[in-house]
Design a protein around this motif. Structure first.
Motif, PDB file in Angstrom:
ATOM      1  N   LYS A 138       0.804  -1.092  -0.210  1.00 31.68           N
ATOM      2  CA  LYS A 138      -0.034   0.070  -0.046  1.00 31.68           C
ATOM      3  C   LYS A 138       0.654   1.095   0.192  1.00 31.68           C
ATOM      4  N   GLN A 139       1.377   1.456  -1.200  1.00 27.53           N
ATOM      5  CA  GLN A 139       2.272   2.567  -1.349  1.00 27.53           C
ATOM      6  C   GLN A 139       2.267   3.218  -2.652  1.00 27.53           C
ATOM      7  N   VAL A 140       2.415   4.352  -2.926  1.00 31.02           N
ATOM      8  CA  VAL A 140       2.530   4.872  -4.249  1.00 31.02           C
ATOM      9  C   VAL A 140       3.619   4.319  -5.252  1.00 31.02           C
ATOM     10  N   TRP A 141       3.301   3.958  -6.352  1.00 30.36           N
ATOM     11  CA  TRP A 141       4.453   3.066  -7.211  1.00 30.36           C
ATOM     12  C   TRP A 141       5.651   3.974  -7.242  1.00 30.36           C
ATOM     13  N   PRO A 142       6.800   3.510  -7.290  1.00 26.84           N
ATOM     14  CA  PRO A 142       7.861   4.327  -7.140  1.00 26.84           C
ATOM     15  C   PRO A 142       8.205   5.083  -8.653  1.00 26.84           C
ATOM     16  N   CYS A 143       7.474   4.804  -9.564  1.00 29.08           N
ATOM     17  CA  CYS A 143       7.511   5.575 -10.969  1.00 29.08           C
ATOM     18  C   CYS A 143       6.886   6.869 -10.713  1.00 29.08           C
ATOM     19  N   PHE A 144       5.668   6.947  -9.674  1.00 30.90           N
ATOM     20  CA  PHE A 144       4.998   8.034  -9.634  1.00 30.90           C
ATOM     21  C   PHE A 144       5.024   8.848  -8.352  1.00 30.90           C
ATOM     22  N   GLN A 145       6.045   8.535  -7.578  1.00 25.34           N
ATOM     23  CA  GLN A 145       6.455   9.041  -6.398  1.00 25.34           C
ATOM     24  C   GLN A 145       6.991  10.417  -6.585  1.00 25.34           C
ATOM     25  N   GLY A 146       6.738  11.467  -5.933  1.00 28.23           N
ATOM     26  CA  GLY A 146       6.830  12.896  -6.392  1.00 28.23           C
ATOM     27  C   GLY A 146       5.959  13.456  -7.287  1.00 28.23           C
ATOM     28  N   THR A 147       4.926  12.786  -7.989  1.00 27.13           N
ATOM     29  CA  THR A 147       4.011  13.421  -8.685  1.00 27.13           C
ATOM     30  C   THR A 147       2.590  13.527  -8.068  1.00 27.13           C
ATOM     31  N   HIS A 148       1.692  14.163  -8.826  1.00 25.12           N
ATOM     32  CA  HIS A 148       0.488  14.132  -8.238  1.00 25.12           C
ATOM     33  C   HIS A 148      -0.398  12.830  -8.378  1.00 25.12           C
ATOM     34  N   LYS A 149       0.242  11.885  -8.942  1.00 23.92           N
ATOM     35  CA  LYS A 149      -0.590  10.582  -9.088  1.00 23.92           C
ATOM     36  C   LYS A 149      -0.277   9.589  -7.862  1.00 23.92           C
ATOM     37  N   THR A 150      -1.233   9.110  -7.461  1.00 25.15           N
ATOM     38  CA  THR A 150      -1.288   8.157  -6.202  1.00 25.15           C
ATOM     39  C   THR A 150      -1.439   6.823  -6.591  1.00 25.15           C
ATOM     40  N   ILE A 151      -1.361   6.399  -7.950  1.00 20.35           N
ATOM     41  CA  ILE A 151      -1.399   4.840  -8.286  1.00 20.35           C
ATOM     42  C   ILE A 151      -0.755   3.968  -7.321  1.00 20.35           C
ATOM     43  N   GLY A 152      -1.390   3.031  -6.709  1.00 20.59           N
ATOM     44  CA  GLY A 152      -0.862   2.228  -5.794  1.00 20.59           C
ATOM     45  C   GLY A 152      -0.846   2.305  -4.372  1.00 20.59           C
ATOM     46  N   ILE A 153      -1.566   3.638  -4.031  1.00 24.88           N
ATOM     47  CA  ILE A 153      -1.432   3.799  -2.399  1.00 24.88           C
ATOM     48  C   ILE A 153      -2.462   2.816  -1.588  1.00 24.88           C
ATOM     49  N   LYS A 154      -3.270   2.089  -2.532  1.00 22.42           N
ATOM     50  CA  LYS A 154      -4.224   1.322  -1.633  1.00 22.42           C
ATOM     51  C   LYS A 154      -4.002  -0.155  -1.911  1.00 22.42           C
ATOM     52  N   GLY A 155      -2.772  -0.274  -2.795  1.00 26.59           N
ATOM     53  CA  GLY A 155      -2.441  -1.883  -3.041  1.00 26.59           C
ATOM     54  C   GLY A 155      -3.494  -2.330  -3.906  1.00 26.59           C
ATOM     55  N   THR A 156      -2.947  -3.282  -4.797  1.00 24.66           N
ATOM     56  CA  THR A 156      -3.945  -3.699  -6.015  1.00 24.66           C
ATOM     57  C   THR A 156      -4.546  -4.808  -5.441  1.00 24.66           C
ATOM     58  N   LYS A 157      -5.967  -4.960  -5.828  1.00 24.12           N
ATOM     59  CA  LYS A 157      -6.535  -6.081  -5.436  1.00 24.12           C
ATOM     60  C   LYS A 157      -6.785  -7.256  -6.617  1.00 24.12           C
ATOM     61  N   LYS A 158      -6.064  -6.853  -7.631  1.00 21.78           N
ATOM     62  CA  LYS A 158      -5.886  -7.962  -8.971  1.00 21.78           C
ATOM     63  C   LYS A 158      -5.656  -9.269  -8.332  1.00 21.78           C
ATOM     64  N   ILE A 159      -6.119 -10.408  -9.162  1.00 29.69           N
ATOM     65  CA  ILE A 159      -5.697 -11.662  -8.936  1.00 29.69           C
ATOM     66  C   ILE A 159      -4.668 -11.949 -10.084  1.00 29.69           C
TER      67      ILE A 159
END
Length: 428
Positions: A138-159
């Motif tokens: 549950k963290q922002v993906w390293p590629c988006f850290q320091g940007t306005h994107k929060t992708i990954g912050i909740k952790g994926t639920k994909k199987i």
């Protein structure tokens, strides 16, 4: 004919067959589709051969592979590089410049390969496991850290693709002996699936009010029916999950077992859903996704089960009548206006805009309906076109085989909740 003459004649045939003067009209490319272009070591139909044309751009899968590192024996793998800024930038440069949301597109591409959806090539089991370990943090993906994107912050639920296959294999393992001993179609009475198994697996049902028995008696139980091995596998999985009532999946399974009361009715419910085109509750990954859910406003009991609820007189109320398996038998014009179709012969769950929310709400909702014969519930709904809204629902038992479901759009009362909640709840 001597050997030398034979070889010489073969060479003459080969050379004559490639000489344009000796080619028949059927051998001459008459359109671009009849010709080929060499791409790498393959021939691509539809273009004239051109040795100076370079290979096509790298695929997403090929780019991701460049950032996956193995140890010398290829028994361990490090996939952190896939989520690096360098990987994202390389991927973005390889894509079409018209991408409006490159970050979201990168997420879709990566998760697509992890789960093997949209006909994307799946990673190997070893790589998939390592990637899921990173993606579920549950963290922002390293590629988006320091940007306005929060992708990954909740952790994926994909199987994962292989993860899902393993779960399905485990689900089917419980019926292997049954399939070997009998034909695929098995006649089962209501006391089917050995009584010993039922005694071991079924949890003690909490005593409920007298209304419980009267409502259950209103639903006549089938004396016998024909069920498949898939139906038995689902029943077995439900009973297994219901052993752990501390987990959401266990509560979901237990609520269905209690509401329908016997094995045949439970299997009839899932079969009716599949026949109506609704497969989400039969998906092997549902239990895992329920247990991985993060807290969300729309999962709170106060949101899903409003106290003292009532419909607003200023708004229309849509009405649908269903059988005991929640398959719509008839609906009002207002229902069609709200959802874009009559819904007849479909499950009401087809109109859920957040399947995992619906599954969570059934944990308590089915028990309330069983006890009191009525239920107020608030859900995210979805129209035929895919538009989502907040809907207030009243469910009531009309007679033995009939439920009445009233629905009203109350999205105006919750202007921001659709934007705030997690899309993983959709389970699309």
């Amino acid at each position: 004919m001597r050997r030398g003459e034979s070889s010489k004649k073969a060479k003459q045939i080969d050379s004559s067959s490639t000489d344009p003067k000796n080619m028949g009209s059927a051998d001459i490319p008459t359109s671009p589709r009849d010709s080929v272009q060499r791409v790498g070591h393959r021939l691509k139909p539809g273009f004239l051969a051109n040795p100076f044309v370079s290979d096509r751009k790298l695929t997403s899968y090929q780019i991701f592979q460049k950032f996956i590192k193995f140890n010398d024996t290829k028994t361990e793998v490090n996939c952190k590089g896939v989520l690096s800024r360098e990987c994202f930038e390389m991927w973005k440069k390889s894509r079409s410049p018209q991408l409006q949301k490159p970050e979201e597109s990168f997420q879709t591409a990566l998760l697509g390969h992890v789960s093997g959806t949209d006909r994307r090539k799946a990673f190997t089991p070893l790589v998939e496991k390592a990637l899921l370990h990173e993606l579920r943090k549950k963290q922002v993906w390293p590629c988006f850290q320091g940007t306005h994107k929060t992708i990954g912050i909740k952790g994926t639920k994909k199987i994962g693709y292989h993860e899902k296959r393993e779960m399905e294999a485990g689900l089917n393992a419980s019926v292997i002996k049954t399939e070997e001993a009998t034909s695929p179609q098995i006649r089962i009475k209501t006391e089917a699936i050995s009584q010993d198994f039922v005694k071991r697996k079924r949890r003690k049902i909490v005593a409920v009010k007298s209304e419980t028995q009267s409502i259950r008696q209103e639903f006549p139980l089938p004396s016998h029916n024909v069920f498949s091995a898939d139906d038995i596998a689902i029943l077995s999985a439900l009973k297994f999950e219901s052993e752990n009532l501390s987990m959401p999946a266990g509560k979901f399974a237990n609520s269905i077992l209690q509401f329908y009361g016997d094995d045949a009715s439970v299997m009839s419910f899932f079969r009716a859903l599949r026949e109506s085109g609704f497969y989400k509750f039969s998906d092997a990954s549902l239990f895992l996704m329920l247990n991985l859910l993060s807290p969300s406003p729309i999962l709170e009991s106060s949101f899903m089960f409003p106290q003292g609820a009532s419909f607003k007189s200023s708004r229309s109320v849509a009405v649908a009548h269903t059988d005991r398996n929640f398959i719509i038998q008839s609906s009002s014009p207002a229902f069609k206006q709200l959802f874009g179709e009559s819904g007849v012969a479909k499950s009401v769950f087809n109109f859920s805009g957040a399947i995992l929310q619906t599954a969570v709400s059934l944990q308590e909702g089915l028990i309330q309906l069983l006890q009191f014969g009525r239920l107020w519930i608030r859900q995210i709904g979805r129209t035929k076109s895919g538009t989502r809204s907040i809907i207030l629902i009243h469910v009531s038992v009309v007679r033995a085989d009939l439920l009445e479901i009233q629905v009203q759009d109350v999205s105006d009362d919750f202007p921001s909740i659709l934007d705030a909640h997690e899309e993983n709840l959709y389970f699309d």
